[in-house]
Motif scaffolding. Structure first.
Motif, short mmCIF file in Angstrom:
data_model
loop_
_atom_site.label_atom_id
_atom_site.label_comp_id
_atom_site.label_asym_id
_atom_site.label_seq_id
_atom_site.Cartn_x
_atom_site.Cartn_y
_atom_site.Cartn_z
N VAL A 101 3.90 -6.33 -15.33
CA VAL A 101 3.77 -5.58 -14.08
C VAL A 101 2.50 -4.75 -14.20
CG1 VAL A 101 4.85 -3.92 -12.52
CG2 VAL A 101 6.29 -5.46 -13.86
N ALA A 102 1.61 -4.82 -13.20
CA ALA A 102 0.34 -4.08 -13.26
C ALA A 102 0.15 -3.29 -11.97
CB ALA A 102 -0.82 -5.04 -13.46
N ALA A 103 -0.33 -2.07 -12.09
CA ALA A 103 -0.56 -1.23 -10.91
C ALA A 103 -2.00 -0.75 -10.90
CB ALA A 103 0.37 -0.02 -10.93
N LYS A 104 -2.56 -0.61 -9.71
CA LYS A 104 -3.94 -0.12 -9.57
C LYS A 104 -4.12 0.54 -8.23
CE LYS A 104 -7.90 -0.84 -11.82
NZ LYS A 104 -9.27 -0.77 -11.44
N ASN A 105 -5.08 1.47 -8.17
CA ASN A 105 -5.45 2.02 -6.88
C ASN A 105 -6.06 0.93 -6.02
OD1 ASN A 105 -4.87 4.66 -7.76
ND2 ASN A 105 -6.94 4.91 -8.56
N ALA A 106 -5.77 0.94 -4.73
CA ALA A 106 -6.50 0.10 -3.78
C ALA A 106 -7.19 1.13 -2.88
CB ALA A 106 -5.55 -0.79 -3.00
N GLY A 107 -8.28 1.72 -3.40
CA GLY A 107 -8.86 2.89 -2.75
C GLY A 107 -8.06 4.13 -3.10
N PHE A 142 -6.20 6.12 -1.39
CA PHE A 142 -5.01 6.48 -0.61
C PHE A 142 -3.86 5.49 -0.74
CE2 PHE A 142 -6.90 10.07 1.51
CZ PHE A 142 -8.25 9.80 1.42
N GLN A 143 -4.11 4.37 -1.39
CA GLN A 143 -3.08 3.34 -1.53
C GLN A 143 -2.96 2.94 -2.99
OE1 GLN A 143 -1.56 0.83 0.95
NE2 GLN A 143 -1.75 2.44 2.48
N VAL A 144 -1.75 2.54 -3.39
CA VAL A 144 -1.58 1.95 -4.71
C VAL A 144 -0.96 0.57 -4.51
CG1 VAL A 144 0.70 3.01 -5.14
CG2 VAL A 144 -0.74 2.33 -7.07
N THR A 145 -1.36 -0.38 -5.35
CA THR A 145 -0.84 -1.73 -5.25
C THR A 145 -0.29 -2.14 -6.60
OG1 THR A 145 -1.34 -3.95 -4.41
CG2 THR A 145 -3.09 -2.87 -5.67
N VAL A 146 0.92 -2.69 -6.59
CA VAL A 146 1.61 -3.04 -7.83
C VAL A 146 1.92 -4.54 -7.80
CG1 VAL A 146 3.53 -2.50 -9.36
CG2 VAL A 146 2.73 -0.78 -7.72
N ASP A 147 1.52 -5.25 -8.83
CA ASP A 147 1.73 -6.70 -8.90
C ASP A 147 2.75 -7.03 -9.98
OD1 ASP A 147 -1.77 -6.92 -8.36
OD2 ASP A 147 -0.19 -7.46 -6.93
N VAL A 148 3.78 -7.78 -9.59
CA VAL A 148 4.77 -8.26 -10.55
C VAL A 148 4.41 -9.71 -10.88
CG1 VAL A 148 7.22 -8.70 -10.98
CG2 VAL A 148 6.54 -6.76 -9.53
N PHE A 149 3.87 -9.92 -12.09
CA PHE A 149 3.51 -11.27 -12.53
C PHE A 149 4.73 -11.88 -13.20
CE2 PHE A 149 -1.06 -11.18 -11.82
CZ PHE A 149 -1.36 -9.83 -11.81
#
Lengths: 457, 99
Positions: free
Chosen positions: B11-17, B19-26
């Motif tokens: 599972v990886a999380a990163k800022n998308a700018g 104001f937003q955070v995006t989390v990917d479940v691989f």
């Protein structure tokens, strides 16, 4: 006809394999493009107009790229120069370029593309209904815009194309979208627009779309129906999986990417392996829309002082959150009483490392650590005031007992003096789109000849 | 009951700018994806991150065996109360969600 872009790494200052770069030079390209920054490290660079990376490291890497540029006779572009792409960081990069031009005995035409926005201009756009908030967006008005220390607009392909049209050898761009510096030349040469934007998105972090991200260098070729991507380090490979997965990176929506003038739609993209290391992509679409640019801005949010105390006594580890809550109340009351500040004019925050420093109220784990780090962050309107509150807080952070009936503890200050002035802190103050009458309406281009036979700036 | 991290590759999380955070479940495989996707509820994720459910966006990407969640950052990046400048530790919170 095709257009090839060489991307040395995801950002200047992070490093790249020189061997991989040389392999890229040997294969040739039409332009070299590298990103100079992002908002990823927070608002400080935008707030101060200063680069986060070491000047010496940036200069050494830029030197290698200026030499590559000279060898190939193609333009070299950097976008979002100096981390935040403010006018001051563009000038910082320009100064480095002039120094290197003299040291390398190069005579060059250098274009500076400025992305800095005058508050008055944005205010007039706001009044004209041409500034719209994204979600979520801070509140803005004329006063707040004037108070921002820096405002930038993210340039797209059109502004970079204007810089390319000057015939400049080196383009130092202020804030741009990550993709614009890569997509600009292929778009200008009539390659497939969807492929131009999609390939730019894949390549903008360098070899992050490959199996060996640390090697840095990536080569993308754009044509009339798609794009092909290959990492330059021989041990690295791009696979359909590694390339398609890159649309996830730092992107809220894996299928759409908004740029000035429209968006990229990759839902019909098809990824195929040309061989074990190279991938071809077709089927991405560019959807045109109104011409808007994203705005970023930073405002001063105060000055900070920090203290750190380590709690190892079992009784305090077990009751750390109660102790922290009591400490903040006691300190706030004392500051109001003894320094005379109003409650809204300062803040004292205590983060417990080992308990929930990273997650705060969202923390779900419940376990007792071996020790707790009580990180005290004090924010006030001036550094002098933040420091004064720090001095008031010092004995309490060191000795405050959980209850009045127990002996005074003495926690561990890791160093002396116990407090550290952190300086000015900033906050992002804009998340808005600004509509432009024409792409260059909000940007400025300056062209200079620099180097051994010209005036060095 | 297993945690998400027991069932997926990463599972990886990163800022998308800012104001937003995006989390990917691989998920790592078709089998894991098929098992996890229906079991991972939007309301559980919204609750975990303290965001309003209607502000949580979810993308199921079967071709990559990835489930992506994007949301307004619980705290704006770099604001005085932000505890994680790069937004990456949010992943470690999601990976401990019991499924």
């Amino acid at each position: 006809m095709t257009t090839t872009v060489l991307v040395p790494s995801g950002v200047l200052g992070l490093g790249f394999s020189q061997a991989a770069l040389e392999r890229g030079i040997a294969q040739g390209c039409d332009v070299i493009a590298i990103d100079g920054g992002s908002t990823d490290s927070g608002p400080h660079s935008l707030g101060t107009g200063l680069s986060k990376y070491s000047r010496a490291v940036c200069k050494a890497e830029w030197c290698a790229l200026m030499q590559a540029r000279a060898k190939l006779g193609v333009p070299l572009i950097i976008g979002t120069a100096g981390t935040s792409g403010t006018d001051s960081t563009v000038d910082w990069m320009y100064e480095i370029t002039c120094e290197l031009a003299a040291e390398l005995a190069q005579t060059l035409r250098v274009a500076r593309l400025y992305s800095g926005q005058d508050a008055g201009f944005v205010i007039s756009k706001l009044a004209a209904g041409q500034v719209t908030p994204l979600s979520p967006a801070p509140e803005i008005d004329a006063e707040r815009l004037r108070a921002m220390t820096n405002i930038v607009a993210l340039a797209g392909a059109e502004q970079v194309q204007a810089a390319l049209e000057t015939g400049a050898d080196i383009i130092i761009a202020g804030r741009t979208t990550d993709t614009a510096i890569i997509a600009a030349l292929p778009l200008a040469r009539g390659e497939h627009p969807g492929a131009c934007w999609h390939g730019a998105k894949i390549a903008e972090c360098g070899a992050l779309c490959s199996t060996h991200p640390g090697t840095g260098v990536i080569r993308v070729t754009f044509d009339k129906t798609g794009f092909e991507v290959e990492p330059m380090a021989p041990e690295a490979a791009c696979t359909p999986h590694s390339v398609s997965a890159h649309m996830l990176y730092e992107n809220s929506d894996p299928f759409r990417l908004y740029e000035p003038g429209g968006y990229l739609d990759v839902r019909q993209a098809h990824y195929s392996a040309l061989d074990a290391r190279r991938v071809r992509v077709e089927g991405s679409e560019w959807v045109a829309g109104p011409y808007t640019v994203k705005l970023e801005g930073a405002r001063l949010a105060g000055y900070q002082t920090m203290l750190l105390a380590i709690l190892r006594e079992a009784h305090y580890i077990a009751n750390a959150q109660v102790w922290a809550g009591k400490l903040v109340s006691v300190l706030s009351a004392r500051v109001a009483e003894q320094i005379g500040l109003a409650i809204g004019d300062f803040s004292i925050e205590l983060r417990l490392i080992g308990v929930n420093a990273a997650m705060g109220a969202l923390e779900t784990r419940k376990s007792l650590p071996s020790e707790v780090g009580a990180l005290c962050l004090i924010t006030a309107g001036t550094q002098a005031m933040a420091d004064e509150i720090g001095r008031l807080a010092n004995p309490f952070l060191l000795h405050m007992p959980l209850t009045d009936d127990e002996p005074l503890p003495t926690f561990a200050f890791p160093y002396s003096p116990a407090q550290t002035s952190r300086g000015a802190v900033y906050e992002f103050a804009l998340n808005h789109l600004m509509a432009l009458d024409s792409p260059m309406e909000a940007f400025r281009l300056e062209l200079n000849e620099v180097g051994s036979r010209a005036d060095v700036a | 009951m297993p945690m998400l991290r027991d069932l997926v590759r990463k599972v990886a999380a990163k800022n998308a700018g800012p104001f937003q955070v995006t989390v990917d479940v691989f998920c790592g495989s078709a089998e894991a994806y098929t098992r996890v996707a229906p079991a991972l509820s939007d309301s559980a994720v919204a609750d975990l991150f303290g965001v309003e459910p209607q502000l949580l966006r979810r993308f199921d990407i079967p071709d990559l065996h990835v489930i992506k969640f994007s949301m307004p950052r619980p705290v704006v990046q770099g604001s005085r109360l932000d505890r994680d400048m790069h937004g990456a530790q949010f992943a470690s919170l999601l990976e401990e969600l019991v499924i």
